[in-house]
Write a protein that holds these residues in place. Structure first.
Motif, PDB file in Angstrom:
ATOM      1  N   LEU A 283      10.089 -24.795  34.059  1.00 13.43           N
ATOM      2  CA  LEU A 283       8.287 -25.020  34.769  1.00 13.43           C
ATOM      3  C   LEU A 283       8.884 -23.665  33.786  1.00 13.43           C
ATOM      4  CD1 LEU A 283       6.865 -25.907  36.612  1.00 13.43           C
ATOM      5  CD2 LEU A 283       7.541 -24.939  38.357  1.00 13.43           C
ATOM      6  N   GLU A 284       9.380 -22.625  33.864  1.00 17.85           N
ATOM      7  CA  GLU A 284       9.385 -21.224  33.882  1.00 17.85           C
ATOM      8  C   GLU A 284       7.856 -21.296  31.970  1.00 17.85           C
ATOM      9  OE1 GLU A 284      11.582 -17.383  33.954  1.00 17.85           O
ATOM     10  OE2 GLU A 284      11.396 -17.661  35.783  1.00 17.85           O
ATOM     11  N   LYS A 285       8.899 -21.789  31.356  1.00 20.73           N
ATOM     12  CA  LYS A 285       8.228 -21.687  30.079  1.00 20.73           C
ATOM     13  C   LYS A 285       6.943 -22.498  30.068  1.00 20.73           C
ATOM     14  CE  LYS A 285      12.564 -22.299  27.290  1.00 20.73           C
ATOM     15  NZ  LYS A 285      13.488 -23.512  26.190  1.00 20.73           N
TER      16      LYS A 285
ATOM     17  N   LEU B  66       5.639 -26.035  43.558  1.00 18.28           N
ATOM     18  CA  LEU B  66       5.703 -27.082  43.621  1.00 18.28           C
ATOM     19  C   LEU B  66       5.815 -28.169  45.256  1.00 18.28           C
ATOM     20  CD1 LEU B  66       7.373 -28.469  40.192  1.00 18.28           C
ATOM     21  CD2 LEU B  66       5.132 -27.410  40.899  1.00 18.28           C
TER      22      LEU B  66
ATOM     23  N   HIS C 137       4.530 -22.734  31.722  1.00 17.43           N
ATOM     24  CA  HIS C 137       3.687 -21.266  32.097  1.00 17.43           C
ATOM     25  C   HIS C 137       3.226 -20.377  31.425  1.00 17.43           C
ATOM     26  CE1 HIS C 137       2.553 -22.303  36.707  1.00 17.43           C
ATOM     27  NE2 HIS C 137       4.190 -22.984  37.020  1.00 17.43           N
TER      28      HIS C 137
ATOM     29  N   LEU D  79      18.360 -22.482  39.166  1.00 21.61           N
ATOM     30  CA  LEU D  79      17.214 -23.130  39.616  1.00 21.61           C
ATOM     31  C   LEU D  79      17.762 -24.402  38.825  1.00 21.61           C
ATOM     32  CD1 LEU D  79      14.282 -23.308  39.743  1.00 21.61           C
ATOM     33  CD2 LEU D  79      13.826 -22.845  37.338  1.00 21.61           C
TER      34      LEU D  79
ATOM     35  N   TYR E 195       9.642 -21.481  42.295  1.00 24.63           N
ATOM     36  CA  TYR E 195       9.835 -23.002  42.315  1.00 24.63           C
ATOM     37  C   TYR E 195       9.626 -24.091  43.103  1.00 24.63           C
ATOM     38  CZ  TYR E 195      11.014 -27.782  40.496  1.00 24.63           C
ATOM     39  OH  TYR E 195      11.434 -29.253  40.674  1.00 24.63           O
TER      40      TYR E 195
ATOM     41  N   GLN F 202      13.306 -16.917  40.825  1.00 25.49           N
ATOM     42  CA  GLN F 202      12.714 -18.363  40.125  1.00 25.49           C
ATOM     43  C   GLN F 202      12.746 -19.620  40.659  1.00 25.49           C
ATOM     44  OE1 GLN F 202      15.815 -18.048  37.126  1.00 25.49           O
ATOM     45  NE2 GLN F 202      13.759 -18.203  35.151  1.00 25.49           N
TER      46      GLN F 202
ATOM     47  N   LYS G 260       9.447 -11.104  33.395  1.00 24.24           N
ATOM     48  CA  LYS G 260       8.120 -11.968  33.379  1.00 24.24           C
ATOM     49  C   LYS G 260       8.639 -13.104  34.156  1.00 24.24           C
ATOM     50  CE  LYS G 260       9.822 -16.065  30.961  1.00 24.24           C
ATOM     51  NZ  LYS G 260       9.433 -16.964  30.258  1.00 24.24           N
TER      52      LYS G 260
ATOM     53  N   LEU H 163       5.328 -13.766  37.045  1.00 28.19           N
ATOM     54  CA  LEU H 163       4.858 -14.930  36.931  1.00 28.19           C
ATOM     55  C   LEU H 163       4.927 -15.236  38.362  1.00 28.19           C
ATOM     56  CD1 LEU H 163       4.308 -17.898  35.741  1.00 28.19           C
ATOM     57  CD2 LEU H 163       7.007 -18.397  36.757  1.00 28.19           C
TER      58      LEU H 163
END
Lengths: 915, 143
Positions: free
Chosen positions: B108-110, A70, B112, A18, A66, A62, A95, A99
């Motif tokens: 970003l994940e954190k 965004l 969130h 990422l 992103y 992931q 997780k 998400l």
């Protein structure tokens, strides 16, 4: 690991992370370079996400999340992979999966079904972090299916020993309830229990938050919980919680005055003692919006508002103004006390503050000060930037229009104010000003002379024609000048203004209004010349005779009075309408309009030809006469005179405003189904179609130029004093002949299914009565009780007419929730205490209940509709009440179906220790 | 439902974090963000932190180069939301140490995750920094 088309080992080893992706995006400039980089990355992601290695898959997801979040890249295609990852044994991958799901899933996705089992598994996991992931995801993407299937699991978590899980389960409930109201029956008791256990602040905050949301939708059901909320208000030291509880009380107090009395002192204490501005402001807001009857509390709140207003912090000043705005409807003195701050804020740098101040200024307006305030505001409007200037004008216009010019006493002043607004350089409210100019003309007879004067001022100014924003206003001015030309001091001048060369700057629709106005002016002029003393419109001075007391119903009398006036001022008038003047005018009309006779615009062309036709005919005959002056006496017999008399008769009738609901108020005959396909009647009606169209001559053909909606709306009005009788007799006659094709309108008969008798002698009388009643009601004239200055009569219909009132639709779900809440709180508490949460069957049986209930509800609604047909008129007048009644009816139906708790609900049992 | 969305936007108007508590399509989100960013970023320091937009009230605050914008419904207490924004920034600051735009971008994940700990369903459910950060610290330790 690698398969055909799948990712190779190399892909996995050298996969971009990422971080790499983000750095890459930053390296490429926004625009083409960046989007090509993103699409290249997307190709990689598409390959990687298919990997069987969950690390690779997770990283791909992931990156995709992103980009979705965004850069707005669609990721619905990857939904299945997200679901897959949620079942990963690794917490980090799980997780990532959750998400992605909560950020991108939409309620209609098929793939959601696959998630149910995983969610259930995680909800009952011993690992609290897994459970909280599932709860968080569920709170965002919850669907009715999820809610139904997972309610038992959430119920279990509501009494979890771990606070972090418990509070999330509580917060999640809100979503579950809204998707699946029957969950209330299962979970509500435990939710209330959480309200009572004050051991953990966060759990309490979550619970209060849920109640706050529920109560904002349907407060009545939660009154029985008032003691609980009261205790929290006394005990809690947490501002977040207190704010939410205050909001709940703001809703409840409106419904239960005894409760308000109990709580108001407590809120005042908080207001006095608290250091936190947010809490203080919440107290202020609660007091002024729901406890405004308590003078001492309001006084204290206003003191606080003043502190806010004088604070250096901009945010507090803004909120202070908002607070004042809330006080204004009930305690105007608070606004007047802070008048200077408010006025000063009108010139603040911040547009939001200016807007609030403007709203406040408008709230102060009354019939005493409207002149003064408008003068100040026009001053501000001239100084302000275009946007705010129009904001000011807009609010002035809407405030003055409120309740059909309720606050306006001096209409002459108001009309000239409208003209003044039109001349403000930035003015973009042409449409509204146009509407009001015409509207006032139709409603207020006494102001017409001034209206014509103002219209003249606008028309003769050639500069105004250059500004497109004013065109609509000019259209109104032209219409007014044509329609009420009899009040004009110099019709010739108006004719010149209407025909000035610069009118070619106008758009065709408005130009045709101009041309039609010339037609009216011309016919008035000719009439005055040819038939002096014979008509209704012939006197220049007749406006002198119109007293403010005149109403439409008295207009017969008015005509006779005018005739007297004519004979007395006959001499006077003859000077204006000399032969020479008429010839001049005809020449002017013909020379100016002839070029337009070939216009490509149909409206213009047609109207021009009408005017020219009249003008040419008149010119021929009048210039013939010119030679033999002795024959002047025969003017009456000229062809022109005959035509003019007819035209003038047609034009002389006044237009009045029409109620928007006029159509609706025509009662639907009993048993007539309006929405049914009537194709079978075609064969029956074939031979009578002509006479049908005759019989609907209720509305006269439109005689005036139609331009834009606002005019044409007003013009569809029928003449109030003549038409009802006329048209009714026509209608009655028609019915006599074709009674067979009408359904009986006998109100006493409920049996709609019974076949109508061929000739019912009663039906005719009823119809006539209905129509008489209708016309009586549609024009109600209201006169203000004698005030110091006499206010002219404003023709007013009995309800807001410009916009059809939209009935507020109550959310079906909210209804269901509150119904269930009442059941739980008041009805079968005992049975619920022992209820078994694990039974999914229970939920199903409830849903069956629901279906039955809604059926009974519908049925009773349908029944009541039938009953209401006859008294449609009253119904429509009180739309708001009707909607209340309707929802009430629905509740009642449900209560009846549930049985037993009916009485309890109505009485609102509230424990004595509080009240 | 109290809070309806949370946005973090940099000075150039680029979204750095977007969390919605009600479902909007991608297209709706993009237009909404565009409108709000245009409206709020045009305002200066001498103007208040509240903006009305469509049916939302936007409460925003600028920290260094980053704008924190929170869309709430009309009933919500503006000052409480300002406090919430401050709490959010403090929490991030405690975790990242002198938090900046890049920290949020790369984690970003954190970010969130922290938000989810603080807000659920539009309701603020956690206000203690230690509690908010506990799961993240645990995660950092184990991985």
């Amino acid at each position: 690991m690698s398969g055909g088309g799948g990712p190779s080992l190399m892909d996995s080893l050298f996969q971009r992370t990422l971080d790499d992706l983000i750095k890459g995006i930053r390296l490429h400039l926004p625009g083409a370079a960046q989007s090509s980089f993103i699409s290249k990355s997307l190709d990689e992601i598409r390959r990687e996400i298919k990997s069987t290695d969950s690390q690779t898959k997770s990283t791909a997801l992931q990156k995709l999340t992103y980009l979705h979040s965004l850069h707005g890249i669609d990721m619905s295609w990857a939904a299945f992979h997200a679901v897959e990852l949620t079942s990963s044994p690794s917490f980090l991958h799980k997780k990532t999966g959750y998400l992605a799901a909560s950020l991108s899933f939409r309620p209609s996705m098929d793939v959601l079904l696959l998630l149910t089992n995983q969610l259930r598994k995680d909800l009952s996991s011993t690992n609290q972090h897994e459970a909280s992931l599932a709860l968080e995801c569920l709170s965002v993407i919850c669907t009715p299916d999820f809610a139904r299937d997972l309610t038992p699991d959430i119920f279990t978590l509501l009494s979890s020993g771990k606070n972090s899980i418990r509070k999330k389960a509580i917060a999640c409930l809100l979503m579950v309830f809204s998707q699946y109201p029957d969950a209330v029956r299962v979970c509500f008791k435990r939710l209330v229990d959480n309200l009572e256990s004050a051991d953990n602040v966060q759990t309490l905050a979550a619970t209060v938050g849920v109640f706050c949301e529920l109560a904002s939708k349907e407060p009545r059901s939660y009154i029985p919980l008032a003691p609980e909320f009261y205790r929290i208000l006394v005990d809690s030291r947490n501002n977040w919680v207190l704010i939410k509880v205050l909001k709940i009380f703001a809703h409840l107090a409106k419904l239960e005055p005894r409760l308000a009395k109990k709580v108001v002192e407590l809120i005042c204490d908080h207001m006095k003692q608290s250091e936190a501005k947010s809490l203080v402001f919440e107290c202020v807001r609660t007091i002024v919006s729901s406890f405004y009857e308590y003078e001492f509390a309001v006084k204290l709140a206003v003191v606080k508002i003043r502190e806010f207003l004088l604070d250096s912090d901009l945010n507090l000043r803004y909120l202070g103004l908002q607070g004042l705005l809330l006080v204004a409807p009930n305690h105007l003195w608070a606004v007047l006390e802070n008048k200077e701050v408010v006025i000063k804020s009108l010139s603040d740098v911040d547009r939001n503050i200016k807007l609030e101040a403007l709203r406040l200024v408008m709230s102060m307006v009354s019939d005493d000060n409207v002149v003064e305030i408008c003068r100040v505001l026009i001053g501000y409007a001239l100084k302000s930037d275009p946007e705010f200037c129009n904001e000011i004008l807009r609010s002035m216009l809407s405030t003055c229009y409120r309740n059909v010019y309720e606050i306006i006493i001096d209409f002459d002043w108001y009309v000239s104010l409208l003209a003044e607004m039109a001349r403000i350089p930035h003015c973009q409210n042409g449409e509204e000003i146009e509407f009001q100019l015409i509207d006032i003309g139709m409603r207020v007879k006494a102001v017409r002379p001034e209206l014509v004067r103002v219209g003249r001022g606008l028309l003769i100014d050639p500069a105004l024609l250059g500004s497109p924003f004013i065109h609509r206003i000019l259209s109104a001015a032209a219409w007014v000048s044509g329609e009420y030309v009899k009040f004009s001091r110099n019709p010739f001048e108006i004719m010149e203004a209407l025909l000035q060369p610069r009118t070619n700057l106008l758009p065709p629709s408005i130009r045709s209004v101009y041309i039609h106005s010339t037609f009216k002016v011309l016919s008035f002029f000719l009439h005055s010349f040819l038939l002096p003393g014979k008509g209704v419109n012939s006197s220049l001075s007749n406006f002198v005779d119109i007293e403010p007391g005149f109403t439409y119903s008295e207009s017969e009398q008015e005509f006779t009075e005018i005739d007297h006036a004519t004979s007395s001022s006959g001499l006077n008038k003859r000077d204006t309408f000399t032969q020479e003047a008429v010839v001049n005018m005809l020449t002017l009309v013909i020379t100016s309009l002839t070029p337009l006779a070939e216009s490509h615009d149909v409206e213009i062309q047609e109207r021009v030809r009408n005017v020219l036709g009249l003008a040419q005919l008149a010119q021929q005959e009048i210039s013939c006469n010119h030679d033999q002056k002795e024959k002047m006496v025969d003017k009456v017999d000229l062809k022109t005179s005959i035509i003019i008399r007819l035209i003038n008769d047609a034009l002389s009738e006044d237009f009045g405003p029409v109620s928007f609901s006029a159509q609706e108020r025509v009662p639907v005959p009993n048993g007539l189904v309006l929405e049914e396909n009537l194709s079978k009647l075609d064969s029956l009606c074939a031979d009578v179609q002509l006479s049908i169209s005759e019989s609907f001559s209720l509305v006269k053909p439109i005689l005036l130029p139609t331009d834009g909606d606002s005019i044409s709306n007003q013009q569809n009005e029928e003449e109030s004093e003549t038409s009802p009788a006329e048209s009714m007799s026509l209608l009655a006659e028609h019915r006599k002949r074709h009674g067979l094709f009408y359904l009986p309108s006998d109100h006493n008969k409920n049996a709609s299914s019974s076949f109508p008798p061929a000739n019912d002698p009663n039906q005719r009388d009823n119809d006539v009565e209905d129509l008489v009643k209708l016309t009586e009601e549609s024009l109600v004239l209201k006169r203000k009780p004698s005030s110091s200055r006499p206010r002219p009569v404003v023709v007013k219909l009995d309800e807001g007419e410009r916009l059809p009132i939209t009935v507020k639709k109550t959310d079906e779900n909210d209804d269901l929730i509150s119904g269930a809440v009442r059941d739980v709180l008041l009805g079968n508490e005992a049975s619920l205490r022992s209820s078994n949460p694990s039974g999914r069957r229970k939920g199903e049986s409830h849903s069956k209940d629901k279906v039955e209930n809604s059926e009974t509800g519908n049925l009773s609604k349908r029944r009541s509709k039938h009953r209401n047909h006859g008294k449609n008129v009253e119904d429509k007048e009180e739309n708001s009440e009707k909607s209340k009644k309707k929802s009430g009816g629905r509740h009642k139906a449900r209560r009846r179906a549930d049985g037993g708790i009916d009485v309890a609900v109505q009485k609102q049992v509230i424990p004595d220790f509080l009240l | 439902m109290g809070i309806r969305f949370i946005l973090m936007v940099n000075k150039q108007g680029q979204t750095r974090l977007a969390q919605y508590f009600e479902y909007l399509t991608l297209e709706e989100r993009r237009t909404l963000e565009g409108e709000i960013v245009r409206k709020c970023l045009a305002r200066n320091e001498q103007q208040c932190s509240f903006v009305e937009h469509r049916t939302y009230k936007i409460v925003y605050r600028r920290y260094a180069s980053l704008f924190f914008l929170v869309g709430v419904d009309n009933e919500e207490n503006e000052l409480a939301i300002l406090e919430f924004i401050h709490l959010l920034v403090e929490t991030m600051d405690r975790h990242f140490g002198n938090v900046c735009e890049l920290d949020i971008m790369f984690h970003l994940e954190k970010a969130h995750f922290m938000l989810e700990e603080m807000v659920m369903n539009g309701c603020i459910v956690e206000t203690s920094k230690a509690n908010i950060l506990a799961p993240i610290q645990l995660m950092d330790k184990t991985s």
